[in-house]
Motif scaffolding. Sequence first.
Motif, PDB file in Angstrom:
ATOM      1  N   GLU A   1      -1.692   2.659  -9.864  1.00 10.32           N
ATOM      2  CA  GLU A   1      -2.473   1.673  -8.849  1.00 10.32           C
ATOM      3  C   GLU A   1      -2.987   3.107  -7.688  1.00 10.32           C
ATOM      4  OE1 GLU A   1       0.641  -0.925  -8.598  1.00 10.32           O
ATOM      5  OE2 GLU A   1      -0.812  -1.930  -7.507  1.00 10.32           O
ATOM      6  N   TYR A   2      -2.595   4.159  -7.077  1.00  8.55           N
ATOM      7  CA  TYR A   2      -2.465   4.841  -6.055  1.00  8.55           C
ATOM      8  C   TYR A   2      -2.593   5.858  -6.366  1.00  8.55           C
ATOM      9  CZ  TYR A   2      -0.680   0.409  -4.159  1.00  8.55           C
ATOM     10  OH  TYR A   2      -0.895  -1.179  -3.784  1.00  8.55           O
ATOM     11  N   TRP A   3      -3.836   6.834  -5.986  1.00  9.43           N
ATOM     12  CA  TRP A   3      -3.841   8.688  -5.958  1.00  9.43           C
ATOM     13  C   TRP A   3      -4.251   8.966  -4.691  1.00  9.43           C
ATOM     14  CZ3 TRP A   3      -4.638  10.554 -11.009  1.00  9.43           C
ATOM     15  CH2 TRP A   3      -4.731   9.640 -11.925  1.00  9.43           C
ATOM     16  N   GLY A   4      -3.670  11.015  -5.074  1.00  7.36           N
ATOM     17  CA  GLY A   4      -3.891  11.270  -3.695  1.00  7.36           C
ATOM     18  C   GLY A   4      -5.124  11.681  -4.075  1.00  7.36           C
ATOM     19  N   GLN A   5      -5.376  12.480  -3.224  1.00 10.56           N
ATOM     20  CA  GLN A   5      -6.986  12.718  -2.558  1.00 10.56           C
ATOM     21  C   GLN A   5      -6.879  14.464  -3.627  1.00 10.56           C
ATOM     22  OE1 GLN A   5      -4.548  14.190  -0.653  1.00 10.56           O
ATOM     23  NE2 GLN A   5      -4.971  16.191  -0.390  1.00 10.56           N
ATOM     24  N   GLY A   6      -5.462  15.366  -4.100  1.00 11.90           N
ATOM     25  CA  GLY A   6      -6.099  16.126  -4.960  1.00 11.90           C
ATOM     26  C   GLY A   6      -5.791  17.324  -4.442  1.00 11.90           C
TER      27      GLY A   6
ATOM     28  N   GLN B   1       0.149  -1.351  -0.186  1.00 12.93           N
ATOM     29  CA  GLN B   1       0.413  -0.194   0.363  1.00 12.93           C
ATOM     30  C   GLN B   1       0.658   1.133  -0.036  1.00 12.93           C
ATOM     31  OE1 GLN B   1      -2.979   1.087  -0.236  1.00 12.93           O
ATOM     32  NE2 GLN B   1      -4.457  -0.809   0.131  1.00 12.93           N
ATOM     33  N   VAL B   2       0.403   2.330  -1.032  1.00  9.81           N
ATOM     34  CA  VAL B   2       0.515   3.398  -0.851  1.00  9.81           C
ATOM     35  C   VAL B   2      -0.020   4.333  -0.882  1.00  9.81           C
ATOM     36  CG1 VAL B   2       2.406   5.321  -2.448  1.00  9.81           C
ATOM     37  CG2 VAL B   2       2.591   2.719  -2.611  1.00  9.81           C
ATOM     38  N   GLN B   3       0.350   5.533   0.327  1.00  6.44           N
ATOM     39  CA  GLN B   3      -0.517   6.766   0.760  1.00  6.44           C
ATOM     40  C   GLN B   3       0.040   7.783  -0.152  1.00  6.44           C
ATOM     41  OE1 GLN B   3       0.350   4.792   3.701  1.00  6.44           O
ATOM     42  NE2 GLN B   3      -1.365   3.588   2.139  1.00  6.44           N
ATOM     43  N   LEU B   4      -0.685   8.698  -0.547  1.00  5.68           N
ATOM     44  CA  LEU B   4       0.103  10.134  -2.338  1.00  5.68           C
ATOM     45  C   LEU B   4      -0.965  10.871  -1.157  1.00  5.68           C
ATOM     46  CD1 LEU B   4       0.044   8.287  -5.318  1.00  5.68           C
ATOM     47  CD2 LEU B   4       2.166   8.241  -3.307  1.00  5.68           C
ATOM     48  N   ALA B   5       0.178  12.186  -0.712  1.00  4.21           N
ATOM     49  CA  ALA B   5      -0.574  13.064  -0.134  1.00  4.21           C
ATOM     50  C   ALA B   5       0.113  14.262  -0.808  1.00  4.21           C
ATOM     51  CB  ALA B   5       0.128  13.540   1.109  1.00  4.21           C
ATOM     52  N   GLU B   6      -0.618  15.023  -2.065  1.00  4.40           N
ATOM     53  CA  GLU B   6      -0.292  16.624  -2.661  1.00  4.40           C
ATOM     54  C   GLU B   6      -0.448  17.786  -1.555  1.00  4.40           C
ATOM     55  OE1 GLU B   6      -3.566  14.844  -5.488  1.00  4.40           O
ATOM     56  OE2 GLU B   6      -3.046  14.759  -3.084  1.00  4.40           O
TER      57      GLU B   6
ATOM     58  N   ALA C   1       3.908  13.996  -1.545  1.00  6.38           N
ATOM     59  CA  ALA C   1       4.655  13.266  -0.524  1.00  6.38           C
ATOM     60  C   ALA C   1       3.870  11.244  -0.547  1.00  6.38           C
ATOM     61  CB  ALA C   1       4.735  12.964   1.026  1.00  6.38           C
ATOM     62  N   ALA C   2       5.056  10.478  -0.661  1.00  8.42           N
ATOM     63  CA  ALA C   2       4.219   8.856  -0.280  1.00  8.42           C
ATOM     64  C   ALA C   2       4.500   8.573   0.961  1.00  8.42           C
ATOM     65  CB  ALA C   2       4.709   8.192  -1.723  1.00  8.42           C
ATOM     66  N   SER C   3       3.921   7.922   1.140  1.00 10.87           N
ATOM     67  CA  SER C   3       4.490   7.217   2.574  1.00 10.87           C
ATOM     68  C   SER C   3       3.961   5.414   2.462  1.00 10.87           C
ATOM     69  CB  SER C   3       3.265   7.760   3.680  1.00 10.87           C
ATOM     70  OG  SER C   3       2.213   7.547   3.783  1.00 10.87           O
ATOM     71  N   GLY C   4       4.177   4.720   3.124  1.00 10.98           N
ATOM     72  CA  GLY C   4       4.240   3.224   2.882  1.00 10.98           C
ATOM     73  C   GLY C   4       4.871   2.268   2.389  1.00 10.98           C
ATOM     74  N   ARG C   5       4.541   1.914   1.382  1.00  9.32           N
ATOM     75  CA  ARG C   5       5.393   1.163   0.484  1.00  9.32           C
ATOM     76  C   ARG C   5       6.583   1.794  -0.755  1.00  9.32           C
ATOM     77  NH1 ARG C   5       4.470  -3.787  -4.248  1.00  9.32           N
ATOM     78  NH2 ARG C   5       6.778  -3.034  -4.901  1.00  9.32           N
ATOM     79  N   THR C   6       7.449   2.641  -0.694  1.00  7.84           N
ATOM     80  CA  THR C   6       7.609   3.993  -1.547  1.00  7.84           C
ATOM     81  C   THR C   6       7.767   4.243  -2.237  1.00  7.84           C
ATOM     82  OG1 THR C   6       8.774   4.387   0.349  1.00  7.84           O
ATOM     83  CG2 THR C   6       7.115   4.726   1.018  1.00  7.84           C
ATOM     84  N   GLY C   7       8.171   4.964  -2.228  1.00  6.93           N
ATOM     85  CA  GLY C   7       8.554   6.212  -3.517  1.00  6.93           C
ATOM     86  C   GLY C   7       9.165   5.591  -4.802  1.00  6.93           C
ATOM     87  N   SER C   8      10.684   5.162  -4.844  1.00  7.63           N
ATOM     88  CA  SER C   8      11.604   4.528  -5.745  1.00  7.63           C
ATOM     89  C   SER C   8      10.650   3.261  -6.357  1.00  7.63           C
ATOM     90  CB  SER C   8      13.033   4.474  -5.978  1.00  7.63           C
ATOM     91  OG  SER C   8      13.109   3.673  -4.279  1.00  7.63           O
ATOM     92  N   SER C   9      10.136   2.947  -5.584  1.00  8.90           N
ATOM     93  CA  SER C   9       9.629   1.728  -6.133  1.00  8.90           C
ATOM     94  C   SER C   9       8.445   1.947  -7.210  1.00  8.90           C
ATOM     95  CB  SER C   9       8.408   0.776  -5.395  1.00  8.90           C
ATOM     96  OG  SER C   9       9.443   0.186  -4.122  1.00  8.90           O
ATOM     97  N   TYR C  10       8.115   3.097  -7.280  1.00  7.53           N
ATOM     98  CA  TYR C  10       6.593   3.355  -8.318  1.00  7.53           C
ATOM     99  C   TYR C  10       7.658   4.203  -9.293  1.00  7.53           C
ATOM    100  CZ  TYR C  10       3.838   0.809  -5.538  1.00  7.53           C
ATOM    101  OH  TYR C  10       3.478  -0.146  -4.761  1.00  7.53           O
TER     102      TYR C  10
ATOM    103  N   CYS D   1      -1.819  13.309  -7.982  1.00  6.81           N
ATOM    104  CA  CYS D   1      -0.852  12.563  -8.058  1.00  6.81           C
ATOM    105  C   CYS D   1      -0.932  11.314  -7.874  1.00  6.81           C
ATOM    106  CB  CYS D   1       0.576  13.078  -7.121  1.00  6.81           C
ATOM    107  SG  CYS D   1       0.324  12.268  -5.789  1.00  6.81           S
ATOM    108  N   ALA D   2      -0.409  10.336  -8.904  1.00  3.94           N
ATOM    109  CA  ALA D   2      -0.405   8.664  -9.353  1.00  3.94           C
ATOM    110  C   ALA D   2       0.335   7.886  -8.923  1.00  3.94           C
ATOM    111  CB  ALA D   2      -1.743   8.777 -10.102  1.00  3.94           C
ATOM    112  N   ALA D   3       0.710   6.826  -8.375  1.00  2.00           N
ATOM    113  CA  ALA D   3       1.502   5.725  -8.185  1.00  2.00           C
ATOM    114  C   ALA D   3       1.360   4.559  -9.531  1.00  2.00           C
ATOM    115  CB  ALA D   3       1.940   5.961  -7.108  1.00  2.00           C
ATOM    116  N   ASP D   4       2.527   4.643 -10.503  1.00  3.17           N
ATOM    117  CA  ASP D   4       2.204   3.540 -11.748  1.00  3.17           C
ATOM    118  C   ASP D   4       3.681   2.263 -11.028  1.00  3.17           C
ATOM    119  OD1 ASP D   4       2.875   3.770 -14.949  1.00  3.17           O
ATOM    120  OD2 ASP D   4       2.622   1.948 -13.409  1.00  3.17           O
TER     121      ASP D   4
END
Length: 125
Positions: A113-118, A1-6, A23-32, A96-99
């Motif tokens: 897969e993951y999206w921030g709240q905007g 899981q990844v949490q994204l916050a704009e 900002a990404a938290s959880g399974r993070t950053g460079s994985s996506y 922002c979104a993570a792929d």
Amino acid sequence: QVQLAESGGGLVQAGGSLRLSCAASGRTGSSYAMGWFRQAPGKEREFVVGISRSGGITYYADSVKGRFTISRDNAKNTVYLQMNSLKPEDTAVYYCAADNSILGGSKEPSRYEYWGQGTQVTVSS
């Protein structure tokens, strides 16, 4: 899981600048690989910019080329969107979104897969 916050949205006059952060938290950053999308009222969500996992490859929609710059700091698990020469037509909620691909750059929201709240960006004329 990844949490994204704009963050970083706001009201700016035409010609001005803003910098958005994701900002990404959880399974993070460079994985996506990461992307920024935007959605204006009554319109579909559209691709704005994308960046590969490493940050070495970037992608831009034609409408923002030369004005917007995407970058990432994998040590901080943060992606940035520098927006210059803003126009009223840039007004939208930015997401922002993570792929989980390596290269990223997909323009299809369903690939992410993951999206921030905007965060709202409003550009006044």
